[in-house]
Design a protein around this motif. Structure first.
Motif, PDB file in Angstrom:
ATOM      1  N   PHE A 121       5.484  -2.501  -9.270  1.00  0.00           N
ATOM      2  CA  PHE A 121       5.535  -2.954  -7.878  1.00  0.00           C
ATOM      3  C   PHE A 121       4.666  -2.114  -6.944  1.00  0.00           C
ATOM      4  N   ARG A 122       3.909  -1.156  -7.482  1.00  0.00           N
ATOM      5  CA  ARG A 122       3.121  -0.282  -6.614  1.00  0.00           C
ATOM      6  C   ARG A 122       2.060  -1.074  -5.830  1.00  0.00           C
ATOM      7  N   LEU A 123       1.271  -1.900  -6.545  1.00  0.00           N
ATOM      8  CA  LEU A 123       0.224  -2.685  -5.879  1.00  0.00           C
ATOM      9  C   LEU A 123       0.806  -3.757  -4.956  1.00  0.00           C
ATOM     10  N   PRO A 124       1.838  -4.529  -5.373  1.00  0.00           N
ATOM     11  CA  PRO A 124       2.432  -5.496  -4.441  1.00  0.00           C
ATOM     12  C   PRO A 124       2.995  -4.840  -3.173  1.00  0.00           C
ATOM     13  N   PHE A 125       3.625  -3.654  -3.325  1.00  0.00           N
ATOM     14  CA  PHE A 125       4.129  -2.951  -2.153  1.00  0.00           C
ATOM     15  C   PHE A 125       3.000  -2.559  -1.204  1.00  0.00           C
ATOM     16  N   TYR A 126       1.862  -2.132  -1.789  1.00  0.00           N
ATOM     17  CA  TYR A 126       0.719  -1.735  -0.960  1.00  0.00           C
ATOM     18  C   TYR A 126       0.170  -2.938  -0.196  1.00  0.00           C
ATOM     19  N   LYS A 127       0.028  -4.065  -0.888  1.00  0.00           N
ATOM     20  CA  LYS A 127      -0.483  -5.264  -0.221  1.00  0.00           C
ATOM     21  C   LYS A 127       0.502  -5.765   0.836  1.00  0.00           C
ATOM     22  N   ALA A 128       1.791  -5.720   0.531  1.00  0.00           N
ATOM     23  CA  ALA A 128       2.796  -6.150   1.499  1.00  0.00           C
ATOM     24  C   ALA A 128       2.794  -5.244   2.726  1.00  0.00           C
ATOM     25  N   PHE A 129       2.613  -3.929   2.507  1.00  0.00           N
ATOM     26  CA  PHE A 129       2.552  -2.990   3.632  1.00  0.00           C
ATOM     27  C   PHE A 129       1.344  -3.292   4.525  1.00  0.00           C
ATOM     28  N   LEU A 130       0.179  -3.569   3.905  1.00  0.00           N
ATOM     29  CA  LEU A 130      -1.009  -3.895   4.699  1.00  0.00           C
ATOM     30  C   LEU A 130      -0.800  -5.171   5.509  1.00  0.00           C
ATOM     31  N   ILE A 131      -0.244  -6.201   4.864  1.00  0.00           N
ATOM     32  CA  ILE A 131      -0.017  -7.472   5.553  1.00  0.00           C
ATOM     33  C   ILE A 131       0.963  -7.293   6.713  1.00  0.00           C
ATOM     34  N   ARG A 132       1.962  -6.442   6.503  1.00  0.00           N
ATOM     35  CA  ARG A 132       2.993  -6.263   7.530  1.00  0.00           C
ATOM     36  C   ARG A 132       2.519  -5.428   8.705  1.00  0.00           C
ATOM     37  N   THR A 133       1.573  -4.516   8.481  1.00  0.00           N
ATOM     38  CA  THR A 133       1.177  -3.569   9.531  1.00  0.00           C
ATOM     39  C   THR A 133      -0.242  -3.786  10.056  1.00  0.00           C
ATOM     40  N   GLN A 134      -1.047  -4.648   9.420  1.00  0.00           N
ATOM     41  CA  GLN A 134      -2.456  -4.754   9.831  1.00  0.00           C
ATOM     42  C   GLN A 134      -2.593  -5.372  11.213  1.00  0.00           C
ATOM     43  N   LYS A 135      -3.604  -4.886  11.938  1.00  0.00           N
ATOM     44  CA  LYS A 135      -3.914  -5.349  13.286  1.00  0.00           C
ATOM     45  C   LYS A 135      -5.263  -6.075  13.261  1.00  0.00           C
ATOM     46  N   PRO A 136      -5.554  -6.890  14.292  1.00  0.00           N
ATOM     47  CA  PRO A 136      -6.806  -7.653  14.289  1.00  0.00           C
ATOM     48  C   PRO A 136      -8.067  -6.806  14.148  1.00  0.00           C
ATOM     49  N   ARG A 137      -8.072  -5.583  14.668  1.00  0.00           N
ATOM     50  CA  ARG A 137      -9.280  -4.763  14.637  1.00  0.00           C
ATOM     51  C   ARG A 137      -9.318  -3.772  13.474  1.00  0.00           C
ATOM     52  N   ASP A 138      -8.370  -3.856  12.559  1.00  0.00           N
ATOM     53  CA  ASP A 138      -8.383  -2.950  11.399  1.00  0.00           C
ATOM     54  C   ASP A 138      -9.560  -3.260  10.486  1.00  0.00           C
ATOM     55  N   LYS A 139     -10.121  -2.192   9.880  1.00  0.00           N
ATOM     56  CA  LYS A 139     -11.249  -2.368   8.969  1.00  0.00           C
ATOM     57  C   LYS A 139     -10.806  -2.905   7.614  1.00  0.00           C
ATOM     58  N   VAL A 140      -9.688  -2.380   7.102  1.00  0.00           N
ATOM     59  CA  VAL A 140      -9.173  -2.822   5.801  1.00  0.00           C
ATOM     60  C   VAL A 140      -8.068  -3.841   6.053  1.00  0.00           C
ATOM     61  N   LYS A 141      -8.335  -5.092   5.682  1.00  0.00           N
ATOM     62  CA  LYS A 141      -7.366  -6.162   5.901  1.00  0.00           C
ATOM     63  C   LYS A 141      -7.296  -7.051   4.669  1.00  0.00           C
ATOM     64  N   ILE A 142      -6.162  -7.708   4.520  1.00  0.00           N
ATOM     65  CA  ILE A 142      -5.954  -8.644   3.417  1.00  0.00           C
ATOM     66  C   ILE A 142      -5.785 -10.040   4.002  1.00  0.00           C
ATOM     67  N   TYR A 143      -6.623 -10.975   3.541  1.00  0.00           N
ATOM     68  CA  TYR A 143      -6.545 -12.364   3.990  1.00  0.00           C
ATOM     69  C   TYR A 143      -5.922 -13.264   2.927  1.00  0.00           C
ATOM     70  N   SER A 144      -5.925 -12.809   1.671  1.00  0.00           N
ATOM     71  CA  SER A 144      -5.369 -13.607   0.581  1.00  0.00           C
ATOM     72  C   SER A 144      -4.612 -12.682  -0.370  1.00  0.00           C
ATOM     73  N   TRP A 145      -3.383 -13.047  -0.683  1.00  0.00           N
ATOM     74  CA  TRP A 145      -2.568 -12.209  -1.574  1.00  0.00           C
ATOM     75  C   TRP A 145      -3.164 -12.143  -2.975  1.00  0.00           C
ATOM     76  N   HIS A 146      -3.599 -13.275  -3.507  1.00  0.00           N
ATOM     77  CA  HIS A 146      -4.100 -13.323  -4.882  1.00  0.00           C
ATOM     78  C   HIS A 146      -5.563 -12.905  -4.989  1.00  0.00           C
ATOM     79  N   ALA A 147      -6.276 -12.832  -3.862  1.00  0.00           N
ATOM     80  CA  ALA A 147      -7.679 -12.402  -3.879  1.00  0.00           C
ATOM     81  C   ALA A 147      -7.904 -11.433  -2.718  1.00  0.00           C
TER      82      ALA A 147
END
Length: 261
Positions: A68-94
């Motif tokens: 669950f290490r990678l899913p937790f990391y992606k979930a954390f990014l999705i939950r905390t990312q802001k519009p102006r962040d450099k590192v963002k996730i737009y797709s869970w599977h990609a």
């Protein structure tokens, strides 16, 4: 994933999350942004609850914690990312998918990766073939990719291009021979011959359109960054193969019509 690994959640929020995601989209479409932000905040809160619930129940299990290490990391990014962040996730599977600003009213953004396509200026008997097609990650400025693309095209064809025609996005390009590059709408240094050839630059647009609709350039089904690069090359090769098959079919019909008039 919790269901797959036999972890019983206190509450999954599966139905509520689906409803909230639909309502957020509806509020955004209706330009009710205050309601949309409130809905997204509630949705992120449910995500945090599920994340903490799983974390408590896998605590001490090294195998599940690693799973669950990678899913937790992606979930954390999705939950905390802001519009102006450099590192963002737009797709869970990609996660490698990037947001590309198009600047067009009907399509302001596209999600994927930039692809550079090079074609010859003159159309051959079989059609306008693709000389080079390459996926370029990192959302680089178009002008900063020109030298790289031309060098790759020259390595494939073995010919140094005499003149290069690009669109307006290549202002301030990095190609060493500045006098060999001409942009759409350019006035200085444009002879009548070059002006006629500049009109041919737009011929690359239908080629890209055919690669998107007839090939898989519009929707890539290959995984990861390597899949993006492979897909761009295969789309260019597929376009050339379709043109050749069409030309061979036309040529065969002419032969048959001559033999059997």
């Amino acid at each position: 994933m919790a269901k797959l690994h036999g972890i019983k959640l206190r509450q999954s929020y599966a139905k509520e999350a689906k409803r909230l995601a639909i309502m957020a989209g509806r509020y955004a479409h209706a330009k009710q942004f205050k309601r949309m932000r409130k809905t997204l905040k509630k949705l992120k809160g449910r995500l945090g609850r599920v994340e903490r619930d799983i974390s408590r129940k896998i605590n001490g299990n090294a195998d599940l914690e690693e799973t669950f290490r990678l899913p937790f990391y992606k979930a954390f990014l999705i939950r905390t990312q802001k519009p102006r962040d450099k590192v963002k996730i737009y797709s869970w599977h990609a996660p490698e998918v990037e947001c590309i600003a198009k600047g067009k009213a009907h399509k302001p953004y596209e999600f994927g990766i930039k692809v550079s396509v090079t074609t010859p200026m003159e159309r051959s008997a079989g059609g306008l073939f693709v000389l080079h097609s390459e996926a370029i990650e990192g959302r680089p400025y178009d002008g900063h990719t020109l030298n790289r693309v031309i060098q790759a095209t020259r390595a494939i064809s073995g010919i140094k291009p005499e003149r290069i025609y690009v669109d307006k996005g290549y202002v301030g390009h990095d190609y060493p021979d500045k006098r060999a590059v001409f942009r759409s709408g350019q006035i200085r240094g444009v002879t009548p011959e070059i002006k006629r050839e500049l009109w041919r630059r737009s011929a690359v647009e239908p080629v890209i359109g055919h690669m998107k609709t007839d090939g898989h350039l519009g929707r890539n089904y290959l995984h990861g960054k390597d899949g993006d690069k492979i897909n761009a090359v295969l789309c260019g090769a597929g376009h050339n193969m379709r043109l050749l098959l069409k030309w061979f079919a036309t040529f065969l019909l002419k032969i048959l019509s001559t033999i059997f008039p």
